[in-house]
Write an enzyme that holds these catalytic residues in place. Structure first.
Site, PDB file in Angstrom:
ATOM      1  N   TYR A 174       0.857  -1.189   0.000  1.00  0.00           N
ATOM      2  CA  TYR A 174       0.000   0.000   0.000  1.00  0.00           C
ATOM      3  C   TYR A 174       0.888   1.231   0.000  1.00  0.00           C
ATOM      4  CZ  TYR A 174       0.941   1.016   4.946  1.00  0.00           C
ATOM      5  OH  TYR A 174       1.548   1.335   6.138  1.00  0.00           O
ATOM      6  N   CYS A 175       0.282   2.379  -0.351  1.00  0.00           N
ATOM      7  CA  CYS A 175       1.031   3.633  -0.297  1.00  0.00           C
ATOM      8  C   CYS A 175       0.099   4.788   0.042  1.00  0.00           C
ATOM      9  CB  CYS A 175       1.841   3.857  -1.566  1.00  0.00           C
ATOM     10  SG  CYS A 175       0.893   3.863  -3.091  1.00  0.00           S
ATOM     11  N   ARG A 176       0.079   5.828  -0.784  1.00  0.00           N
ATOM     12  CA  ARG A 176      -0.612   7.063  -0.397  1.00  0.00           C
ATOM     13  C   ARG A 176      -2.104   7.070  -0.675  1.00  0.00           C
ATOM     14  NH1 ARG A 176       4.159  10.535  -3.150  1.00  0.00           N
ATOM     15  NH2 ARG A 176       5.541  10.724  -1.323  1.00  0.00           N
ATOM     16  N   CYS A 180      -2.029   5.930  -6.041  1.00  0.00           N
ATOM     17  CA  CYS A 180      -0.597   6.153  -5.832  1.00  0.00           C
ATOM     18  C   CYS A 180       0.166   5.081  -6.617  1.00  0.00           C
ATOM     19  CB  CYS A 180      -0.263   6.072  -4.351  1.00  0.00           C
ATOM     20  SG  CYS A 180       1.482   6.244  -3.983  1.00  0.00           S
ATOM     21  N   PHE A 204      -3.068   4.653   2.909  1.00  0.00           N
ATOM     22  CA  PHE A 204      -3.024   5.017   4.319  1.00  0.00           C
ATOM     23  C   PHE A 204      -4.108   6.014   4.722  1.00  0.00           C
ATOM     24  CE2 PHE A 204      -1.558   7.979   7.595  1.00  0.00           C
ATOM     25  CZ  PHE A 204      -1.511   7.108   8.676  1.00  0.00           C
TER      26      PHE A 204
END
Length: 218
Positions: A174-176, A180, A204
């Site tokens: 996962y990221c932003r 993302c 997140f």
């Protein structure tokens, strides 16, 4: 102007504040945690003056708040409702804009055509010890907040740090946020190495806005 028209005019001001790609990107970065103007300008590729102007428009619309520390100004999202608003905007655009669908089927689907993992499914898998949760954001963003138990390997370091990931466990990256590119690129890179990898359905900020458990390392 009557009270109804006055309220609608305020709503229109919020809509105008959202009506610029740079401001949407600034909100995405602020969804990771509080940031100074200079750091935000560098992340989005804007001059300090330009970033400040965009942030002031977002503040006037009630989308961000700020504080001063000496000569530095730090911004944050006004509340988690801003993330909910951006999610609603994304979903509406996905449903009704052909160009959004074209880009999704091009760049994003090419790198990850698998169904993403939902938050609920990830919680169950983590509780069962079945997966490695991989946060591919920069380390400073990870430090401000991340999913409990997540390993932080920024995307630019992933190829050199594959040994840190258990080859027998599926990786959930996962990221932003939902679009993302870091998570998509990480999943593609891991699969190219023969690893089992999928991505979280969003990122997140959405996890935080949903009131799910968080951890910090500051």
């Amino acid at each position: 102007m009557g009270p109804k028209q006055a309220i609608l005019a305020e709503f229109a001001g919020v809509a105008r504040a959202l009506g610029h790609a740079h401001r949407l990107e600034l909100l995405e970065h602020l969804g990771q945690g509080e940031r100074g103007v200079d750091a935000l300008a560098a992340r989005v590729g804007l001059s300090l003056a330009n970033a400040s102007q965009h942030l002031q428009q977002l503040r006037r619309a009630g989308l961000v708040a700020n504080r001063r520390d000496g000569k530095f100004i730090y911004y944050r999202l006004a509340d988690d409702g801003v993330t909910d608003l951006l999610t609603a905007l994304r979903r509406q655009s996905e449903r009704n804009l052909a160009e959004v669908d074209r880009i999704r089927r091009g760049y994003f689907a090419e790198r990850d055509s698998f169904e993403p993992v939902s938050r609920e499914d990830l919680l169950e898998r983590v509780a069962s010890g079945l997966v490695t949760v991989l946060d591919v954001r920069p380390s400073d963003e990870f430090g401000q907040g991340h999913l409990p138990g997540a390993i932080n390997i920024p995307l630019v370091e992933l190829q050199n740090r594959l040994a840190e990931l258990d080859p027998d466990r599926e990786v959930i990256a996962y990221c932003r946020g939902a679009y993302c590119v870091f998570a998509f690129e990480a999943v593609a890179a891991l699969r190219a190495q023969g690893r089992k990898a999928r991505r979280l359905v969003d990122g997140f900020p959405e996890w935080k806005a949903a009131g799910l458990p968080l951890a910090t390392s500051i």
